[in-house]
Design a protein around this motif. Structure first.
Motif, mmCIF file in Angstrom:
data_model
loop_
_atom_site.group_PDB
_atom_site.id
_atom_site.type_symbol
_atom_site.label_atom_id
_atom_site.label_comp_id
_atom_site.label_asym_id
_atom_site.label_seq_id
_atom_site.Cartn_x
_atom_site.Cartn_y
_atom_site.Cartn_z
ATOM 1 N N TYR A 195 0.867 -1.186 0.000
ATOM 2 C CA TYR A 195 0.000 0.000 0.000
ATOM 3 C C TYR A 195 0.898 1.229 0.000
ATOM 4 O O TYR A 195 1.659 1.457 0.935
ATOM 5 C CB TYR A 195 -0.920 0.029 1.221
ATOM 6 C CG TYR A 195 -1.668 1.338 1.319
ATOM 7 C CD1 TYR A 195 -2.579 1.712 0.331
ATOM 8 C CD2 TYR A 195 -1.444 2.224 2.382
ATOM 9 C CE1 TYR A 195 -3.251 2.928 0.393
ATOM 10 C CE2 TYR A 195 -2.124 3.429 2.448
ATOM 11 C CZ TYR A 195 -3.018 3.786 1.455
ATOM 12 O OH TYR A 195 -3.666 4.990 1.514
ATOM 13 N N SER A 218 3.675 0.827 2.695
ATOM 14 C CA SER A 218 3.475 -0.270 3.646
ATOM 15 C C SER A 218 3.571 -1.607 2.915
ATOM 16 O O SER A 218 3.000 -1.769 1.846
ATOM 17 C CB SER A 218 2.093 -0.086 4.279
ATOM 18 O OG SER A 218 1.762 -1.151 5.114
ATOM 19 N N ARG A 329 -5.765 1.879 -2.380
ATOM 20 C CA ARG A 329 -5.961 0.746 -1.468
ATOM 21 C C ARG A 329 -4.759 -0.189 -1.566
ATOM 22 O O ARG A 329 -3.998 -0.111 -2.537
ATOM 23 C CB ARG A 329 -7.234 -0.024 -1.802
ATOM 24 C CG ARG A 329 -7.253 -0.590 -3.186
ATOM 25 C CD ARG A 329 -8.414 -1.533 -3.469
ATOM 26 N NE ARG A 329 -8.413 -1.858 -4.900
ATOM 27 C CZ ARG A 329 -7.540 -2.667 -5.485
ATOM 28 N NH1 ARG A 329 -6.588 -3.261 -4.789
ATOM 29 N NH2 ARG A 329 -7.588 -2.895 -6.794
ATOM 30 N N PRO A 330 -4.584 -1.097 -0.600
ATOM 31 C CA PRO A 330 -3.514 -2.091 -0.697
ATOM 32 C C PRO A 330 -3.750 -3.003 -1.898
ATOM 33 O O PRO A 330 -4.898 -3.355 -2.187
ATOM 34 C CB PRO A 330 -3.610 -2.887 0.608
ATOM 35 C CG PRO A 330 -4.777 -2.363 1.354
ATOM 36 C CD PRO A 330 -5.357 -1.211 0.659
#
Lengths: 335, 335, 335, 335
Positions: A195, A218, A329-330
């Motif tokens: 992400y 992330s 979004r991831p």
């Protein structure tokens, strides 16, 4: 031992760096010839370093039976095609990163290399850095137990021109791809999800060109660990290259390298030198050591320490990061 | 100057810490009385510190006209109700964090405090820490230009019992809430979106209890900055509390505090002391200084440095983080 | 436990520091009364700290049966006489350093204390500093094997007025005496010979007053180790207090303490805070801890950690250092 | 530019180091030939580095008109005689330190060099170290005002065999002579007086051979500054090379260099790498840079940065230090 003869394709910034590093630091290898789309470049480098052969183009070099291995340092869009031809010509290959911006062309290189049975190493030089190599080694030795959190700070001293983003594929593909490879290297595991919280804070022109210049990314790894990379295109104090690996039995981290270890205390403050300015200064030792291991792989039949597969996987993570920014979004990495 | 009389509600770990800190370090304040649901606790603390009054319950204390201000150090679920009553009784309020686990009860406290015209300060003690206060001050002074990236490392030395997660509201509400407040404090801006990449790597029992123990939390701020918090419930080397604020003109970071500055070089390594073990050692100075500013706010008609609104906003970020884990995507903070 | 009642004789800089430190930090002790040759001083300190008794002179205090122990913080020339009288009055004694500038008067104190059977502790507070105490403890535990070299850097932030040298006995007796005691403490052995290479570089007025302000002092210890102290009256960056003990199995050294652990990296440099400014900031913790051990010695019948004999021996080394400067050669210490 | 042809006389430890460093790191210079009293040494080094000529003895080399300059890396007792002959042969000279152990022979070299008009540089490589060169430069730039105190810590990882002391002239002449030169370099002033407090604590055999292994050496400089060198033949943690220059406006100090900047925090401690092991690792950069400046002096008609006069003066200080130990008093340096 017989000298290994190397040809360098492209002697711009990184190619001429390798030419010098190999000439002066690696006695067992000879830079036999070079080629560059700009003939004046070849001329200048050959004359400075006493290189015997200047080829008009890379195909001449690939046809030269005296050449044992080539270092592909040309522009990114030519890497894959040259690598495929070099493999077909039976030359061992050192290819600068990224191999290509599209997975398809990387698959083609993988196939060509396997078929020809030659060695290929991708230029993820940071794995050979004295700090990061030490952290990876200690981590694999179990000094900090299971890996829980990977942290990478990677900030450039100054942004490239905004136009560069178009050709380079953007920050994730030209800059963060090193960090994605480092994350995989340190975690000892593949990235499964990414992400990217990315934005444009350094230079609005970069944003107008459709790219980002600041990011917190992330990561989730297959072994359950989590991670984060923070990037900026502009750290006014120089090249900021720090990592940390936190595990069940401790944590390992690397500070920046500096030109010297001198401290001044005066009425104003306690002060010391800024980090080494940029990658030429910071990673010089790693540029030599990665080639040493490439030579070792060729001469002693070992695997290269960074394979084309590493190039592929870091690319796939980078592409997922780009998608994550667009989708907000991831995004799972598709292997 | 007339001594300010304080009553402390709850003299467990944090309440007795405040009782001692105020008694020995703040000459202008007197701990006039205490109360605790466990009468033996009150007895022990009163006797050790020579405190005059022990109340049977907090309502007795609120009814005592000699009491100028109360410190609410009881269990989290009682904070909001006691604060509403204390405000109604005209007492100034120092309330340990979190004010409550539900925004509704925090709104009730806000209303009660405004109506009564009393001061309320929330115990976000880390804002008063010598390192973090210095970074915030330098950042606000413009030393690093515009804020681009906030980084917070916050790791506890050992996890609480798994059962604790149920009462505490989980890691984000009992531990990370400090970091959310720190992020807001350092950024000088509110968190607008949060993505928590959280997992359970330390103790499976924590996962079975529905909580997490390891996290990388990505933040977006209203001023455009991005940030990241990394948490672990278990850093074997002690309490790891570091922050960095990176901006357009430089970066500021704080290392851990240690018991001493001694280095040993021997045949094995160069070694020094681990970080201070946990929050009692690490933040003692901040526990005193937050109360000094609370007293200053009361005596000199200033605003308290951390308001109930800070408590509310950090809570809303923590709740968004929890939702993010469940939803597996970034979640906007609802103000 | 019954509170111990202390009286403080002299509440100038160091006396009022002790008065505050004991009042706020040591619950088991009460500063029952104070006295000062300047009555206004007594008044101010007593009123600020809520001290019950102000005595017209120290003899009144010594005659007060409620007083268990006295802290002698008056001017150096009065220390020994008061100590002798206090011992005769059966009071335990905490005496600021130096006990006296002449060995004869120190011998008189030793005799009086032995005869009266009271405790006496000399205020060599630095032995209780968290850094130096740690180094001494690790050295005695054998962590660095046999001690070979002791190094002490001790520099003040600003020189005293030149006239001060006359009363103080000069730099070696008012400043370096702390370092001589530290050298003995760290070496675990007595100084047998001293050569002081001293000069006047900071302020010519100090030289005209017959004193020095800069020195490199070479030491020889009874256990065969060698050592060096370097002193300056003026370090523009603050109070520089570092030590190193080098031995057969390693070396231990202490860096300076700083107000915080924050680092700023910007276009100019990497900078951090200067050392704590002067002894009040730097050694506050040691001022409390030395009194705690004094109290412990009284209440539990232990020896005081720094005896009048330590005061004597450090004085003899300081006198040898002075003689060395005059004689321009190494001088044996006469015990 | 025409390559400069160098001949190396003596290819033991330091000579082969220079042979490699020049071959691989200095493109503008060619190691044309070498000679060594041990023919096998010459053979091995010539074969490894591809050196064309092996001379039977140094006189052959001096007679070779192709040789522009020689590097004298033979045993100390031969330095001066060879240098005199080399000067007479019109060769520029790089001479390892010390030039000789007796001032008379050094005077002969000075005379020969002046007469021949050739360049001579003495191998005080540490002046070219990134840390120490930076401190010297900042000091000369006035960053710390007037120099008041010079401090040098110089400790070897392990002692040489006790027999070595006889040939080497002892610790002051083979080891501390580097520090005496460094002291002169940093102070920007000559040493006028020296007091060496020296002893034998590391190895009794060294003492029996009439030498010392541990010392604290007090220095006085012509410009009024004072200084101290502390030496040990055995620091178990590696090569300890630190300096500090303290002045009226601040202080400058250099920490040790380490193989990497990695820190490990675990349950036991915070630990990092020991200093680089010994001079080959620690000073490699300086060995290259001193030769670069030697070449620059030859090619561009500049003065060499370290002259035979520097060799002489450091020798005179070392001899005074030896005399000081015997006489047990400070000894003036006789220029």
């Amino acid at each position: 031992m017989k000298l290994l003869n190397i040809g360098i394709i492209g002697v711009g910034r990184i190619g001429s760096l390798h030419a010098k590093s190999v000439t002066y630091n690696i006695p067992s290898v000879k830079v036999l010839g070079i080629t560059d789309v700009n003939a004046a470049n070849s001329q200048a480098v050959a004359s400075e370093l006493g290189i015997e052969k200047i080829y008009d183009d890379y195909r001449q070099m690939l046809a030269d039976p005296e050449i044992d291995a080539v270092m592909i340092c040309s522009s990114t869009d030519t890497h894959a095609d040259i690598a495929v031809e070099a493999a077909a010509a039976g030359k061992h290959i050192f290819c600068e990163k990224p191999v290509d911006l599209t997975p398809e062309k990387v698959y083609a290189v993988i196939e060509a290399v396997q078929k020809a049975g030659v060695k290929l190493q991708v230029g993820f030089n940071r794995r050979f850095d004295h700090n990061f190599a030490r952290i990876e080694q200690m981590t694999r030795n179990g000094e900090i137990g299971d890996v829980h959190i990977i942290k990478i700070t990677s900030r450039d001293p100054a942004p490239p021109p905004a136009e560069y983003s178009a050709v380079s594929g953007g920050m994730f593909l030209d800059m963060t791809i090193h960090d994605f490879d480092m994350a995989r290297f340190l975690a000892g595991s593949e990235v499964t999800e990414v992400y990217a919280n990315a934005t444009c804070l350094v230079d609005p022109a970069i944003g107008e060109a459709g790219d980002v210049d600041t990011a917190v990314i992330s990561l989730t790894f297959a072994n359950g660990a989590v991670g984060v990379i923070d990037n900026s295109r502009k750290a006014v104090y120089g090249y900021d290259q720090r990592v940390e690996v936190f595990g069940s039995k401790g944590t390992l981290y690397a500070q920046n390298d500096t030109p010297n270890n001198v401290t001044l205390m005066n009425e104003c403050s306690v002060s010391s030198e800024k980090p080494l300015y940029f990658f030429l200064e910071r990673y010089m030792q790693s540029f030599r050591d990665e080639v040493l291991q490439f030579i070792d792989a060729i001469q002693n039949g070992k695997n290269t320490p960074t394979s084309v597969d590493d190039g592929l996987k870091s690319l796939l993570v980078a592409l997922a990061a780009k998608e994550s920014v667009a989708a907000k979004r991831p995004v799972p990495v598709k292997y």
